[in-house]
Design a protein around this motif. Structure first.
Motif, PDB file in Angstrom:
ATOM      1  N   LEU A   1       0.875  -1.429   0.022  1.00  0.00           N
ATOM      2  CA  LEU A   1       0.098  -0.033  -0.022  1.00  0.00           C
ATOM      3  C   LEU A   1       0.936   1.310  -0.063  1.00  0.00           C
ATOM      4  O   LEU A   1       1.743   1.366   0.593  1.00  0.00           O
ATOM      5  CB  LEU A   1      -1.036   0.158   1.344  1.00  0.00           C
ATOM      6  N   VAL A   2       0.393   2.176  -0.784  1.00  0.00           N
ATOM      7  CA  VAL A   2       1.427   3.383  -1.000  1.00  0.00           C
ATOM      8  C   VAL A   2       0.694   4.631  -1.246  1.00  0.00           C
ATOM      9  O   VAL A   2      -0.494   4.480  -1.910  1.00  0.00           O
ATOM     10  CB  VAL A   2       2.393   3.206  -2.181  1.00  0.00           C
ATOM     11  N   ARG A   3       1.149   5.971  -0.704  1.00  0.00           N
ATOM     12  CA  ARG A   3       0.540   7.268  -1.196  1.00  0.00           C
ATOM     13  C   ARG A   3       1.334   7.609  -2.089  1.00  0.00           C
ATOM     14  O   ARG A   3       2.490   7.844  -2.253  1.00  0.00           O
ATOM     15  CB  ARG A   3       0.704   8.075   0.051  1.00  0.00           C
ATOM     16  N   GLY A   4       0.651   7.671  -3.497  1.00  0.00           N
ATOM     17  CA  GLY A   4       1.211   8.333  -4.758  1.00  0.00           C
ATOM     18  C   GLY A   4       1.745   9.765  -4.548  1.00  0.00           C
ATOM     19  O   GLY A   4       1.280  10.539  -3.743  1.00  0.00           O
TER      20      GLY A   4
ATOM     21  N   LYS B   1      -2.949   9.820  -4.184  1.00  0.00           N
ATOM     22  CA  LYS B   1      -3.760   9.033  -4.363  1.00  0.00           C
ATOM     23  C   LYS B   1      -3.400   7.737  -3.431  1.00  0.00           C
ATOM     24  O   LYS B   1      -2.399   7.511  -3.778  1.00  0.00           O
ATOM     25  CB  LYS B   1      -4.207   8.552  -5.728  1.00  0.00           C
ATOM     26  N   LEU B   2      -4.206   7.170  -2.856  1.00  0.00           N
ATOM     27  CA  LEU B   2      -3.775   5.880  -2.219  1.00  0.00           C
ATOM     28  C   LEU B   2      -3.889   4.748  -3.252  1.00  0.00           C
ATOM     29  O   LEU B   2      -4.938   4.515  -3.851  1.00  0.00           O
ATOM     30  CB  LEU B   2      -4.559   5.407  -0.875  1.00  0.00           C
ATOM     31  N   ARG B   3      -2.859   3.958  -3.239  1.00  0.00           N
ATOM     32  CA  ARG B   3      -2.782   2.818  -4.340  1.00  0.00           C
ATOM     33  C   ARG B   3      -2.641   1.487  -3.637  1.00  0.00           C
ATOM     34  O   ARG B   3      -1.673   1.424  -2.636  1.00  0.00           O
ATOM     35  CB  ARG B   3      -1.954   3.085  -5.442  1.00  0.00           C
ATOM     36  N   GLY B   4      -3.158   0.363  -3.927  1.00  0.00           N
ATOM     37  CA  GLY B   4      -2.823  -0.950  -3.618  1.00  0.00           C
ATOM     38  C   GLY B   4      -2.098  -1.894  -4.776  1.00  0.00           C
ATOM     39  O   GLY B   4      -2.647  -1.701  -5.902  1.00  0.00           O
ATOM     40  N   PHE B   5      -1.209  -2.421  -4.552  1.00  0.00           N
ATOM     41  CA  PHE B   5      -0.703  -3.596  -5.453  1.00  0.00           C
ATOM     42  C   PHE B   5      -0.372  -4.896  -4.712  1.00  0.00           C
ATOM     43  O   PHE B   5       0.035  -5.065  -3.423  1.00  0.00           O
ATOM     44  CB  PHE B   5       0.833  -2.940  -5.913  1.00  0.00           C
TER      45      PHE B   5
ATOM     46  N   PRO C   1      -2.430  -4.291  -9.708  1.00  0.00           N
ATOM     47  CA  PRO C   1      -3.134  -3.326  -8.755  1.00  0.00           C
ATOM     48  C   PRO C   1      -3.953  -4.395  -7.980  1.00  0.00           C
ATOM     49  O   PRO C   1      -4.475  -5.361  -8.413  1.00  0.00           O
ATOM     50  CB  PRO C   1      -3.886  -2.584  -9.632  1.00  0.00           C
ATOM     51  N   VAL C   2      -4.447  -3.735  -6.929  1.00  0.00           N
ATOM     52  CA  VAL C   2      -5.515  -4.442  -5.901  1.00  0.00           C
ATOM     53  C   VAL C   2      -6.423  -3.259  -5.327  1.00  0.00           C
ATOM     54  O   VAL C   2      -5.491  -2.076  -5.277  1.00  0.00           O
ATOM     55  CB  VAL C   2      -4.698  -5.202  -4.835  1.00  0.00           C
TER      56      VAL C   2
ATOM     57  N   VAL D   1      -7.378   2.071   6.425  1.00  0.00           N
ATOM     58  CA  VAL D   1      -7.106   1.628   4.999  1.00  0.00           C
ATOM     59  C   VAL D   1      -7.598   0.242   4.811  1.00  0.00           C
ATOM     60  O   VAL D   1      -7.366  -0.909   5.612  1.00  0.00           O
ATOM     61  CB  VAL D   1      -5.764   1.495   4.645  1.00  0.00           C
ATOM     62  N   PHE D   2      -8.180   0.147   3.751  1.00  0.00           N
ATOM     63  CA  PHE D   2      -8.999  -1.190   3.526  1.00  0.00           C
ATOM     64  C   PHE D   2      -8.480  -1.579   1.948  1.00  0.00           C
ATOM     65  O   PHE D   2      -7.965  -1.095   1.191  1.00  0.00           O
ATOM     66  CB  PHE D   2     -10.526  -1.027   3.382  1.00  0.00           C
ATOM     67  N   VAL D   3      -8.613  -2.972   1.972  1.00  0.00           N
ATOM     68  CA  VAL D   3      -8.377  -3.829   0.634  1.00  0.00           C
ATOM     69  C   VAL D   3      -9.297  -4.776   0.351  1.00  0.00           C
ATOM     70  O   VAL D   3      -9.918  -5.284   1.342  1.00  0.00           O
ATOM     71  CB  VAL D   3      -6.858  -4.561   0.738  1.00  0.00           C
ATOM     72  N   ASN D   4      -9.526  -5.002  -1.057  1.00  0.00           N
ATOM     73  CA  ASN D   4     -10.434  -5.926  -1.446  1.00  0.00           C
ATOM     74  C   ASN D   4      -9.876  -6.713  -2.730  1.00  0.00           C
ATOM     75  O   ASN D   4      -9.508  -5.911  -3.455  1.00  0.00           O
ATOM     76  CB  ASN D   4     -11.846  -5.368  -1.842  1.00  0.00           C
TER      77      ASN D   4
END
Length: 364
Positions: free
Chosen positions: A70-73, A77-81, A138-139, A148-151
């Protein structure tokens, strides 16, 4: 009722309903199905917004065996990979911190904060190689309530849509003004559902939690099931002249309450007058799970004795819950028990959970 232990029917009428089969609490097959149908397709709490507050901030974690980043670009923007290099599955990132780019620890391929492949070492001479085909996978990642959530499911509804009425119910609490005070983990010898069942009813308060029962008005305890969460609510009990033990909360009013939110399938918010705790239960094995507790308080309160008292009070409740859950887990294997019935007045939350669970497990 079906012969498949993973596909069970729970009547919508609690007065007629039976609980889930005890086999679901001990079966390795059931846990595999749960990971595929439930944990991989629901929004899971993986961190706190403070971990990715600024551009370049990142952290790594794992969800149902999948390594995540998880990273703040740089654009905020928050992104997940998936934390998997597209070369030969090395780790693009480790731990947490702040970076301008990620460099795989295996062969040195580098990636931008947006997941794009920047440099592939020693790749000259490879026919048809296109960097855009090798970006980090990406996730889905979203934020709510400083969490912070992930699906893992690309087709799942957006986070706020899935939370439904929880959003206005929880946002009346000042969680945004609080910071992490302490984090503890509890390795429990019980199925994750055993723990959730226990969380979803106040029926056991007088027997299992004498300290908490002194604080809450058991006779006014309310359980409200919703589409994908359950709210439990109780006003703080008025101090009584016969109280032999000093009360934690010496005042009471209609505004002084405790709200317990359970969100399908496995995370909870415990909202007290002076603190909020986040509780996540993760399945490790069919009869072993991990409870993660994080206590959040206003920064101004971190140095006062009441902060430690909040943690100690909650810790004692958790120790009591773990003890009874581990006994129940052992007894679920008894040949004398296969399933039970619900208290119409006290176990509406457990019934709601079993309904949600049975519905999702029945899907193809």
């Amino acid at each position: 009722m079906t012969n498949d232990p993973n596909r069970q029917y729970v009547d919508s009428d609690i007065s007629r309903a039976w609980t889930l089969s005890s086999a679901l609490y001990t079966s390795a097959e059931a846990l595999v199905t749960e990971k595929g149908k439930i944990f991989s397709r629901s929004w899971q709490v993986v961190g706190h917004a403070s971990q990715v507050a600024n551009p370049g901030d990142y952290f790594t974690t794992e969800l149902v065996g999948e390594p995540l980043l998880l990273v703040r670009g740089s654009d905020g923007k928050l992104r997940g990979f998936y934390n998997v290099c597209r070369h030969r599955a090395g780790p693009p990132a480790e731990g947490c911190g702040s970076r301008k780019l990620f460099r795989c620890g295996y062969h040195g391929w580098t990636y931008g904060l947006d997941g794009a492949l920047i440099s592939a070492t020693e790749i000259e001479g490879v026919e048809g190689f296109r960097p855009e085909d090798f970006a980090l996978a990406p996730v889905r990642a979203e934020e709510w309530f400083n969490l912070v959530f992930v699906n893992l499911d690309p087709q799942a509804p957006p986070l706020r849509e899935s939370l439904g009425e929880l959003v206005p119910q929880a946002e009346k609490f000042s969680f945004a003004e609080m910071e992490l005070f302490e984090r503890r983990t509890y390795d429990m010898k019980c199925n994750w559902k055993t723990y959730v069942d226990n969380y979803l009813e106040g029926y056991h308060l007088p027997s299992v939690h004498p300290g908490l029962n002194r604080e809450l008005d058991y006779n006014a305890y309310v359980v409200e099931p919703y589409a994908r969460h359950v709210r439990q609510f109780s006003p703080i009990r008025r101090p009584q002249a016969e109280d032999a033990t000093p009360r934690r909360y010496q005042q009471s009013s209609e505004q002084l309450t405790t709200d317990y939110f359970w969100i399908f399938p496995n995370w909870m918010l415990n909202c007290y007058p002076d603190n909020i705790s986040l509780n996540i239960v993760l399945p490790l094995e069919p009869e072993r799970s991990l409870a993660i507790f994080e206590w959040y308080l206003p920064v101004k309160d971190h140095a006062i004795p009441a902060a430690k008292a909040s943690v100690d009070f909650s810790h004692q409740i958790q120790i009591e819950d773990v003890a009874i859950c581990e006994v129940v887990q052992k007894n679920l294997r008894s040949r004398s028990y296969s399933r039970g019935r619900f208290s119409v007045s006290q176990e509406k939350g457990v019934h709601a959970f079993h309904r949600m669970y049975a519905e999702i497990m029945a899907r193809s």
